[in-house]
Scaffold this motif. Structure first.
Motif, PDB file in Angstrom:
ATOM      1  N   CYS A  57      27.723 -39.568 -90.597  1.00  0.00           N
ATOM      2  CA  CYS A  57      26.526 -39.825 -89.791  1.00  0.00           C
ATOM      3  C   CYS A  57      26.040 -40.988 -89.425  1.00  0.00           C
ATOM      4  N   SER A  58      25.994 -40.936 -87.609  1.00  0.00           N
ATOM      5  CA  SER A  58      25.195 -41.838 -86.594  1.00  0.00           C
ATOM      6  C   SER A  58      24.479 -43.384 -87.278  1.00  0.00           C
ATOM      7  N   SER A  59      23.178 -42.023 -88.332  1.00  0.00           N
ATOM      8  CA  SER A  59      22.443 -43.196 -88.870  1.00  0.00           C
ATOM      9  C   SER A  59      23.110 -43.798 -90.293  1.00  0.00           C
ATOM     10  N   ASN A  60      24.051 -43.865 -90.017  1.00  0.00           N
ATOM     11  CA  ASN A  60      25.027 -44.275 -91.937  1.00  0.00           C
ATOM     12  C   ASN A  60      23.679 -43.711 -92.459  1.00  0.00           C
ATOM     13  N   LYS A  61      22.669 -43.014 -92.791  1.00  0.00           N
ATOM     14  CA  LYS A  61      21.750 -42.378 -93.736  1.00  0.00           C
ATOM     15  C   LYS A  61      22.342 -41.445 -94.453  1.00  0.00           C
ATOM     16  N   ASP A  62      22.141 -40.945 -95.369  1.00  0.00           N
ATOM     17  CA  ASP A  62      22.501 -39.207 -95.352  1.00  0.00           C
ATOM     18  C   ASP A  62      21.547 -38.411 -94.884  1.00  0.00           C
ATOM     19  N   GLU A  63      22.254 -37.315 -94.783  1.00  0.00           N
ATOM     20  CA  GLU A  63      20.749 -36.846 -93.672  1.00  0.00           C
ATOM     21  C   GLU A  63      21.052 -35.056 -94.645  1.00  0.00           C
ATOM     22  N   GLU A  64      19.419 -34.559 -94.303  1.00  0.00           N
ATOM     23  CA  GLU A  64      19.709 -33.210 -94.808  1.00  0.00           C
ATOM     24  C   GLU A  64      19.201 -32.346 -94.603  1.00  0.00           C
ATOM     25  N   GLY A  65      18.716 -30.891 -94.814  1.00  0.00           N
ATOM     26  CA  GLY A  65      18.980 -29.949 -93.819  1.00  0.00           C
ATOM     27  C   GLY A  65      20.075 -29.743 -92.524  1.00  0.00           C
ATOM     28  N   LYS A  66      21.384 -29.741 -93.074  1.00  0.00           N
ATOM     29  CA  LYS A  66      22.057 -29.306 -92.682  1.00  0.00           C
ATOM     30  C   LYS A  66      22.845 -28.185 -92.551  1.00  0.00           C
ATOM     31  N   ASP A  67      23.745 -27.267 -92.239  1.00  0.00           N
ATOM     32  CA  ASP A  67      24.002 -25.425 -92.344  1.00  0.00           C
ATOM     33  C   ASP A  67      25.143 -26.110 -92.933  1.00  0.00           C
ATOM     34  N   PHE A  68      25.750 -25.194 -93.566  1.00  0.00           N
ATOM     35  CA  PHE A  68      26.702 -24.698 -94.243  1.00  0.00           C
ATOM     36  C   PHE A  68      27.683 -24.459 -93.180  1.00  0.00           C
ATOM     37  N   ARG A  69      27.165 -23.808 -92.583  1.00  0.00           N
ATOM     38  CA  ARG A  69      28.167 -23.266 -91.097  1.00  0.00           C
ATOM     39  C   ARG A  69      28.600 -24.150 -90.569  1.00  0.00           C
ATOM     40  N   PHE A  70      27.924 -25.473 -89.807  1.00  0.00           N
ATOM     41  CA  PHE A  70      27.921 -25.873 -89.187  1.00  0.00           C
ATOM     42  C   PHE A  70      29.148 -26.293 -88.948  1.00  0.00           C
ATOM     43  N   TYR A  71      30.359 -26.612 -90.274  1.00  0.00           N
ATOM     44  CA  TYR A  71      31.405 -26.715 -90.602  1.00  0.00           C
ATOM     45  C   TYR A  71      32.383 -25.973 -91.414  1.00  0.00           C
ATOM     46  N   PHE A  72      31.240 -24.698 -91.709  1.00  0.00           N
ATOM     47  CA  PHE A  72      32.444 -24.293 -92.720  1.00  0.00           C
ATOM     48  C   PHE A  72      32.102 -22.334 -91.751  1.00  0.00           C
TER      49      PHE A  72
END
Length: 307
Positions: free
Chosen positions: A86-101
């Motif tokens: 992440c550009s924030s260098n922090k863990d980011e919640e709420g990412k959608d599985f379908r963005f990646y797979f």
């Protein structure tokens, strides 16, 4: 109906309808279908907010368990992306599985259902039916890696980049970042991936004025400028318009994300870089061609790996 729980409870990502890619969540249908079903419930556990490889190892264990037991896999489409991507260098919640797979491929490979619908019906059912997975079963479970493909939306970006180089290009993979700064584990990596050293090695392997794609985690765009006197150099950032606010990728991921813009994050960059690299004619690898440091640190090289 009985349920096996795998991990802990998490929130549900919104479901959308996409006319181009069929990655909406399958439904259970009637309450009777739910009661007659058999499930493995995958939810948050020790893999949460860890690296993507860690997440996939655990996730595919759950999928494999469901397949082995002939059960429907209950999953949450929402995941936490490690701050390393992440550009924030922090863990980011709420990412959608379908963005990646490729969720469309996953649901064609395994029986899956969304956590939200499952929990809605679960509240009307006797919670005493749930049980944890037995340790003995784990010995027979094989992770179905074939069920995980990269997102078609990301692969469309890969195809566009490769096409703009007429599908006739060579590539080099340059690993730097934290590894280059860690002199204890990778004592030579920094110097072995310096601009002059890279040019010397690439000239030994790649003909001049070829299209040369550089897949790298080096953040300084001009780091590879000395290659431009010998090759037609391409970097991922040369194709920013493919995920800009007017791109097809942007429009489709925004729709998946309930109307909110999606960042083209570090993991997406790695995914695209890697697949463009695989499509090259000649590949110059960091831990094979550029340096004799071992991929996993000192004293981890396989015998005969380096020539």
């Amino acid at each position: 109906m009985n349920v096996m729980f795998f991990g802990r409870k998490s929130k549900l990502a919104p479901s959308i309808r996409d006319e181009e890619i069929n990655d909406t969540m399958p439904t259970l249908g009637s309450e009777m279908n739910f009661r007659n079903g058999r499930y493995v419930y995958y939810a948050r556990g020790g893999d949460y907010c860890k690296g993507m490889n860690h997440y996939l190892w655990s996730f595919l264990c759950g999928i494999g368990e469901a397949m082995y037991l002939n059960r429907t896999f209950v999953m949450d489409l929402s995941l936490c992306l490690s701050g390393t991507y992440c550009s924030s260098n922090k863990d980011e919640e709420g990412k959608d599985f379908r963005f990646y797979f490729d969720f469309e491929h996953l649901k064609e490979t395994a029986s899956v259902v969304g956590e939200g619908e499952f929990l809605r019906d679960w509240k009307q059912w006797d919670k005493g039916h749930k049980r944890k997975s037995a340790g003995e079963e784990a010995k027979y479970i094989h992770r179905p890696w074939h069920a995980i493909w990269k997102s078609k939306r990301l692969m469309n970006v890969v195809t566009e980049i490769s096409g703009r180089m007429d599908w006739d290009f060579d590539a080099q993979h340059v690993v730097r970042g934290e590894k280059a700064r860690n002199k204890h584990l990778w004592p030579h990596l920094d110097s072995d991936t310096s601009p002059d050293t890279i040019l010397t090695k690439v000239k030994e392997m790649v003909q001049p004025w070829r299209n040369l794609y550089v897949a790298t985690n080096e953040s300084f765009y001009n780091y590879f400028d000395n290659l431009r006197s010998h090759y037609k150099v391409h970097l991922l950032d040369d194709y920013k318009e493919l995920w800009s606010g007017t791109s097809e990728w942007y429009n489709e991921t925004t729709m998946v994300n309930n109307g909110k813009p999606v960042e083209f994050d570090g993991y997406m960059r790695v995914a695209v870089d890697t697949d463009v690299l695989y499509r090259s004619k000649i590949r110059v690898e960091t831990f094979y061609n550029l340096t004799k440091d071992c991929k996993d640190g000192i004293n981890t090289c396989r015998i005969g790996f380096f020539l």
